[in-house]
Design a protein around this motif. Structure first.
Motif, PDB file in Angstrom:
ATOM      1  N   HIS A  98      75.765 -34.344  90.041  1.00  0.00           N
ATOM      2  CA  HIS A  98      74.537 -33.860  90.663  1.00  0.00           C
ATOM      3  C   HIS A  98      74.880 -32.767  91.675  1.00  0.00           C
ATOM      4  CE1 HIS A  98      72.944 -37.546  89.029  1.00  0.00           C
ATOM      5  NE2 HIS A  98      71.730 -37.262  89.485  1.00  0.00           N
ATOM      6  N   ASP A  99      73.894 -31.979  92.036  1.00  0.00           N
ATOM      7  CA  ASP A  99      73.982 -31.112  93.198  1.00  0.00           C
ATOM      8  C   ASP A  99      73.025 -31.667  94.238  1.00  0.00           C
ATOM      9  OD1 ASP A  99      75.945 -29.248  92.558  1.00  0.00           O
ATOM     10  OD2 ASP A  99      74.518 -27.903  91.557  1.00  0.00           O
ATOM     11  N   ILE A 100      73.407 -31.542  95.491  1.00  0.00           N
ATOM     12  CA  ILE A 100      72.590 -32.004  96.603  1.00  0.00           C
ATOM     13  C   ILE A 100      71.918 -30.771  97.198  1.00  0.00           C
ATOM     14  CG2 ILE A 100      72.583 -33.179  98.832  1.00  0.00           C
ATOM     15  CD1 ILE A 100      75.335 -34.441  97.839  1.00  0.00           C
ATOM     16  N   PHE A 101      70.608 -30.691  97.047  1.00  0.00           N
ATOM     17  CA  PHE A 101      69.848 -29.572  97.571  1.00  0.00           C
ATOM     18  C   PHE A 101      69.321 -29.957  98.947  1.00  0.00           C
ATOM     19  CE2 PHE A 101      69.912 -28.906  93.066  1.00  0.00           C
ATOM     20  CZ  PHE A 101      70.039 -27.531  92.932  1.00  0.00           C
ATOM     21  N   VAL A 102      69.778 -29.254  99.960  1.00  0.00           N
ATOM     22  CA  VAL A 102      69.330 -29.487 101.324  1.00  0.00           C
ATOM     23  C   VAL A 102      68.292 -28.412 101.632  1.00  0.00           C
ATOM     24  CG1 VAL A 102      70.003 -29.665 103.754  1.00  0.00           C
ATOM     25  CG2 VAL A 102      71.598 -30.394 101.949  1.00  0.00           C
ATOM     26  N   GLY A 103      67.104 -28.857 102.012  1.00  0.00           N
ATOM     27  CA  GLY A 103      66.027 -27.920 102.279  1.00  0.00           C
ATOM     28  C   GLY A 103      65.566 -27.998 103.714  1.00  0.00           C
ATOM     29  N   GLU A 104      65.161 -26.862 104.239  1.00  0.00           N
ATOM     30  CA  GLU A 104      64.562 -26.819 105.569  1.00  0.00           C
ATOM     31  C   GLU A 104      63.061 -27.027 105.414  1.00  0.00           C
ATOM     32  OE1 GLU A 104      64.125 -23.944 109.472  1.00  0.00           O
ATOM     33  OE2 GLU A 104      65.699 -23.523 108.016  1.00  0.00           O
ATOM     34  N   LEU A 105      62.543 -28.037 106.087  1.00  0.00           N
ATOM     35  CA  LEU A 105      61.121 -28.361 105.975  1.00  0.00           C
ATOM     36  C   LEU A 105      60.260 -27.216 106.493  1.00  0.00           C
ATOM     37  CD1 LEU A 105      61.157 -32.070 107.160  1.00  0.00           C
ATOM     38  CD2 LEU A 105      60.636 -31.249 104.866  1.00  0.00           C
ATOM     39  N   GLN A 106      59.269 -26.854 105.682  1.00  0.00           N
ATOM     40  CA  GLN A 106      58.305 -25.837 106.076  1.00  0.00           C
ATOM     41  C   GLN A 106      56.944 -26.466 106.385  1.00  0.00           C
ATOM     42  OE1 GLN A 106      59.351 -22.642 106.523  1.00  0.00           O
ATOM     43  NE2 GLN A 106      61.330 -23.563 106.035  1.00  0.00           N
ATOM     44  N   ALA A 107      56.618 -27.554 105.682  1.00  0.00           N
ATOM     45  CA  ALA A 107      55.357 -28.260 105.912  1.00  0.00           C
ATOM     46  C   ALA A 107      55.459 -29.653 105.315  1.00  0.00           C
ATOM     47  CB  ALA A 107      54.190 -27.505 105.278  1.00  0.00           C
ATOM     48  N   THR A 108      54.719 -30.582 105.902  1.00  0.00           N
ATOM     49  CA  THR A 108      54.656 -31.943 105.381  1.00  0.00           C
ATOM     50  C   THR A 108      53.207 -32.408 105.392  1.00  0.00           C
ATOM     51  OG1 THR A 108      54.987 -32.948 107.564  1.00  0.00           O
ATOM     52  CG2 THR A 108      56.960 -32.531 106.259  1.00  0.00           C
ATOM     53  N   ALA A 109      52.917 -33.391 104.564  1.00  0.00           N
ATOM     54  CA  ALA A 109      51.599 -34.025 104.548  1.00  0.00           C
ATOM     55  C   ALA A 109      51.808 -35.498 104.242  1.00  0.00           C
ATOM     56  CB  ALA A 109      50.693 -33.379 103.510  1.00  0.00           C
ATOM     57  N   VAL A 110      50.966 -36.347 104.843  1.00  0.00           N
ATOM     58  CA  VAL A 110      51.079 -37.795 104.655  1.00  0.00           C
ATOM     59  C   VAL A 110      49.677 -38.368 104.478  1.00  0.00           C
ATOM     60  CG1 VAL A 110      51.862 -39.960 105.680  1.00  0.00           C
ATOM     61  CG2 VAL A 110      53.135 -37.863 106.114  1.00  0.00           C
ATOM     62  N   ALA A 111      49.554 -39.336 103.555  1.00  0.00           N
ATOM     63  CA  ALA A 111      48.291 -40.051 103.338  1.00  0.00           C
ATOM     64  C   ALA A 111      48.546 -41.535 103.565  1.00  0.00           C
ATOM     65  CB  ALA A 111      47.780 -39.795 101.923  1.00  0.00           C
ATOM     66  N   GLU A 112      47.488 -42.316 103.564  1.00  0.00           N
ATOM     67  CA  GLU A 112      47.602 -43.770 103.702  1.00  0.00           C
ATOM     68  C   GLU A 112      47.915 -44.381 102.345  1.00  0.00           C
ATOM     69  OE1 GLU A 112      47.404 -45.461 106.607  1.00  0.00           O
ATOM     70  OE2 GLU A 112      47.188 -43.527 107.613  1.00  0.00           O
ATOM     71  N   GLY A 113      48.698 -45.455 102.335  1.00  0.00           N
ATOM     72  CA  GLY A 113      48.978 -46.152 101.092  1.00  0.00           C
ATOM     73  C   GLY A 113      50.386 -46.716 101.083  1.00  0.00           C
ATOM     74  N   SER A 114      50.754 -47.293  99.959  1.00  0.00           N
ATOM     75  CA  SER A 114      52.086 -47.880  99.781  1.00  0.00           C
ATOM     76  C   SER A 114      52.903 -46.989  98.856  1.00  0.00           C
ATOM     77  CB  SER A 114      51.978 -49.273  99.160  1.00  0.00           C
ATOM     78  OG  SER A 114      51.301 -50.140 100.031  1.00  0.00           O
ATOM     79  N   PRO A 115      54.196 -46.810  99.149  1.00  0.00           N
ATOM     80  CA  PRO A 115      55.034 -45.944  98.323  1.00  0.00           C
ATOM     81  C   PRO A 115      55.452 -46.627  97.022  1.00  0.00           C
ATOM     82  CG  PRO A 115      56.351 -46.933 100.046  1.00  0.00           C
ATOM     83  CD  PRO A 115      54.923 -47.343 100.302  1.00  0.00           C
ATOM     84  N   LEU A 116      55.696 -45.809  96.012  1.00  0.00           N
ATOM     85  CA  LEU A 116      56.287 -46.281  94.772  1.00  0.00           C
ATOM     86  C   LEU A 116      57.785 -46.368  94.996  1.00  0.00           C
ATOM     87  CD1 LEU A 116      55.973 -46.945  91.739  1.00  0.00           C
ATOM     88  CD2 LEU A 116      56.331 -44.505  91.291  1.00  0.00           C
ATOM     89  N   LEU A 117      58.366 -47.513  94.686  1.00  0.00           N
ATOM     90  CA  LEU A 117      59.798 -47.726  94.861  1.00  0.00           C
ATOM     91  C   LEU A 117      60.449 -47.995  93.519  1.00  0.00           C
ATOM     92  CD1 LEU A 117      59.771 -50.140  97.925  1.00  0.00           C
ATOM     93  CD2 LEU A 117      60.080 -47.663  97.936  1.00  0.00           C
TER      94      LEU A 117
END
Length: 128
Positions: A98-117
């Protein structure tokens, strides 16, 4: 699925970073390198079908999935995602097959709910 809140820029790290590991043989690998930007979408517990769709070998995976492009990067944000992180490519590190892509955050968004695991080869739920 709750509605998305306004975008929140993460000021706590300088610069704020996110990483994603992509198999060198994955169809999307070269697009990550060429575009120098990417988005990470965190799916909700009821979006298992979308996870399976993106795990398939279909050519144009976004053609059959509702999404939109955000203005910060133009990267696809999946409709109904629990969270999204838009990044510009900061660094690519080797990680075996694999390659590990490190990104600089430009924007984020969050909603209510439970994550898929996905854990130990199967989907799981977060216990309250």
């Amino acid at each position: 699925m709750g509605a998305h809140r306004d975008r929140v820029h993460v000021p706590s790290l300088d610069p704020p970073l996110c990483l994603v590991c992509v198999g060198k043989n994955a169809g999307s690998h070269d697009a990550f390198v060429a575009s120098r930007k990417f988005a990470v979408n965190v799916l909700t517990a009821d979006q298992e079908h979308i996870s399976n769709h993106f795990a398939s070998r279909k050519e144009d995976k976004f053609a059959e999935v509702a999404h939109r492009a955000r203005s910060e990067t133009g990267c696809p944000i999946l409709d109904g995602a629990l969270a999204s992180m838009e990044c510009t490519l900061h660094e690519v590190l080797p990680g075996g097959d694999h390659d590990i892509f490190v990104g600089e955050l430009q924007a984020t968004a969050v909603a209510e709910g439970s994550p898929l695991l996905y854990f130990r080869g199967r989907y799981a739920k977060v216990a309250d």
